[in-house]
Design a protein around this motif. Structure first.
Motif, mmCIF file in Angstrom:
data_model
loop_
_atom_site.group_PDB
_atom_site.id
_atom_site.type_symbol
_atom_site.label_atom_id
_atom_site.label_comp_id
_atom_site.label_asym_id
_atom_site.label_seq_id
_atom_site.Cartn_x
_atom_site.Cartn_y
_atom_site.Cartn_z
ATOM 1 N N GLU A 218 67.348 32.572 116.109
ATOM 2 C CA GLU A 218 67.095 32.265 117.519
ATOM 3 C C GLU A 218 66.320 33.401 118.193
ATOM 4 N N LYS A 223 63.432 30.208 119.828
ATOM 5 C CA LYS A 223 63.901 28.835 120.022
ATOM 6 C C LYS A 223 65.405 28.773 119.796
ATOM 7 N N GLU A 227 67.561 23.783 117.369
ATOM 8 C CA GLU A 227 66.215 23.214 117.432
ATOM 9 C C GLU A 227 65.357 23.733 116.290
ATOM 10 N N TYR A 228 65.454 25.051 116.016
ATOM 11 C CA TYR A 228 64.627 25.633 114.956
ATOM 12 C C TYR A 228 64.976 25.060 113.592
ATOM 13 N N ARG A 230 66.381 22.271 112.874
ATOM 14 C CA ARG A 230 65.994 20.854 112.830
ATOM 15 C C ARG A 230 64.505 20.712 112.545
ATOM 16 N N GLU A 231 63.682 21.503 113.232
ATOM 17 C CA GLU A 231 62.227 21.371 113.117
ATOM 18 C C GLU A 231 61.681 21.939 111.815
#
Length: 424
Positions: A218, A223, A227-228, A230-231
């Protein structure tokens, strides 16, 4: 003449049949292995070692075995199935490690960088050295060296883990760093106030290091960790069912959790307790636990690893990065290793146990030198066997951790232990 040619042809064919390569000998999952696996999984359920079990194995890129038996929810008579959602606990850790190493590949850090270089929350740490017997004051000593990022990937950072340890335990409980209402930043700030329980790099002690990895992802990426990951890991691999929060529409597929008593009875843990973390969206997105998954979803992750970072045309990591993660990072000087020796002749890489020597006794888990693996608190298991291009995922949901479940499953895959003749 024709009969001679026919005889010669038959002899050649017979020769090929007898002396040619027998492909079955190059396989791990033979018909005999499948029979052993069926028997082992069924016996786990019949003996009430677990309520339900499911397993999926790929070899050379192809599915070679699947079996589900028993119940995802015994009381509701809901069978264990291929799409059953399991809480994977510490099988979250390798996913976090992969997310962190995507940033390593971008040059965001080096493994031997001090953690405090990027996270001042961990500057000025000290090491607990006891409690003064007269004054009751906690004794502290300075660090011999800073915690490095390598330390948090191999569990040698020294973070306190025992709330019952006199002196240090009280500080650990007061900090309450792992409270799910904390953000990762708040978690790190609170961890930074608790002294370490040993000098960095001197012992292997399983603890919150991978939660710190999530915090570092993070911090370095800018991010939110959820979110990180997942992406950059889950979505590219098509792992849509690997997640912290399970929406209401999918909760009917969640397995119940069971606790095995000292009398070997199985009792169901109330869903309100067992599923509490995954049916609410908490502030904390821990790197060390918390994900749920299905067999097929997690198999995608293992296939990426056995294919050295690439799955289904998508590259997550470079081959050399996967090889680095699957290489033992523990020096021989690290002799204190908690429960790690119970996993077999293993060291520890970057978020994986790594087998460094052959199975040496019938009591040890079967495995292959070079394999890397990890498991979860509810007795789930996966491993990657590069030698045979094999990956295996086993789902059960039973606590406390049932090492015998893994022993039975591994023995079924590789066959019983056979002592190797001593070299003269």
């Amino acid at each position: 003449m024709k009969s001679f040619k026919l005889l010669l042809t038959l002899l050649i064919l017979a020769s090929w049949a007898c002396s040619g390569p027998d492909e079955s000998q190059n396989k791990v999952i033979t018909d005999a292995a499948k029979a052993r696996l069926d028997s082992a999984l069924n016996e786990m359920v019949e003996s009430r070692m677990v309520a339900g079990a499911s397993a999926l194995i790929f070899e050379k890129g192809e599915e070679v075995y699947f079996h589900a038996t028993g119940f995802a929810d015994r009381e509701a008579q809901k069978p264990m199935g291929r799409n059953t959602i399991a809480i994977i606990y510490s099988m979250t850790k390798p996913v976090t490690g992969v997310a962190l190493m995507t940033l390593y590949e971008k040059g965001a850090f080096q493994l031997d960088d001090p953690l405090e270089k990027y996270a001042p929350e961990f500057a000025n740490m000290q090491v607990f050295s006891g409690v003064d017997s007269i004054s009751g004051v906690i004794k502290l000593e300075p660090l011999n060296r800073p915690i490095t990022i390598r330390d948090i990937t191999r569990h040698t950072a020294g973070f306190a883990i025992n709330p019952n340890q006199p002196g240090l335990g009280e500080l650990l409980k007061a900090a309450d760093a792992g409270n799910p209402n904390n953000t990762l930043v708040q978690m790190a700030e609170k961890m930074g106030t608790v002294p370490l329980m040993f000098q960095p790099g001197t012992q292997w002690a399983y603890g919150p290091s991978v939660d710190v990895q999530a915090f570092l992802v993070e911090r370095l990426s800018g991010k939110p960790y959820g979110e990180y990951v997942r992406e950059n890991v889950l979505d590219p691999l098509g792992m849509s069912e690997t997640r912290y929060f399970v929406p209401e529409a999918d909760r009917g597929r969640m397995s119940a959790m069971y606790r095995r008593g000292e009398d070997e009875s199985l009792s169901q843990v109330p869903d309100s307790i067992a599923h509490a973390f995954n049916t609410k969206e908490w502030a904390l997105t821990p790197g060390g636990y918390g994900l749920t998954s299905t067999l097929d979803d997690y198999m995608k992750f293992t296939q990426m690893l056995v294919n050295e970072g690439t799955y289904n045309g998508v590259t997550i990591l470079k081959p050399e990065t996967v090889q680095l993660m699957a290489t033992n990072q523990l020096d021989d000087s690290v002799t204190e290793r908690m429960f790690l020796p119970s996993k077999g002749n293993v060291g520890f890489g970057i978020d994986f146990a790594v087998r460094v020597a052959p199975t040496s006794s019938p009591e040890e888990n079967m495995g292959v030198v070079g394999e890397f693996f990890w498991d979860g608190a509810a007795s789930t298991l996966f491993w990657v066997d590069p030698k045979h291009d094999l990956t295996a995922v086993l789902f059960v949901q039973v606590m406390p951790f049932a090492g015998q479940v893994h022993k039975k499953f591994r023995d079924a895959v590789y066959g019983p232990y056979v002592a190797q003749p001593e070299k003269k």
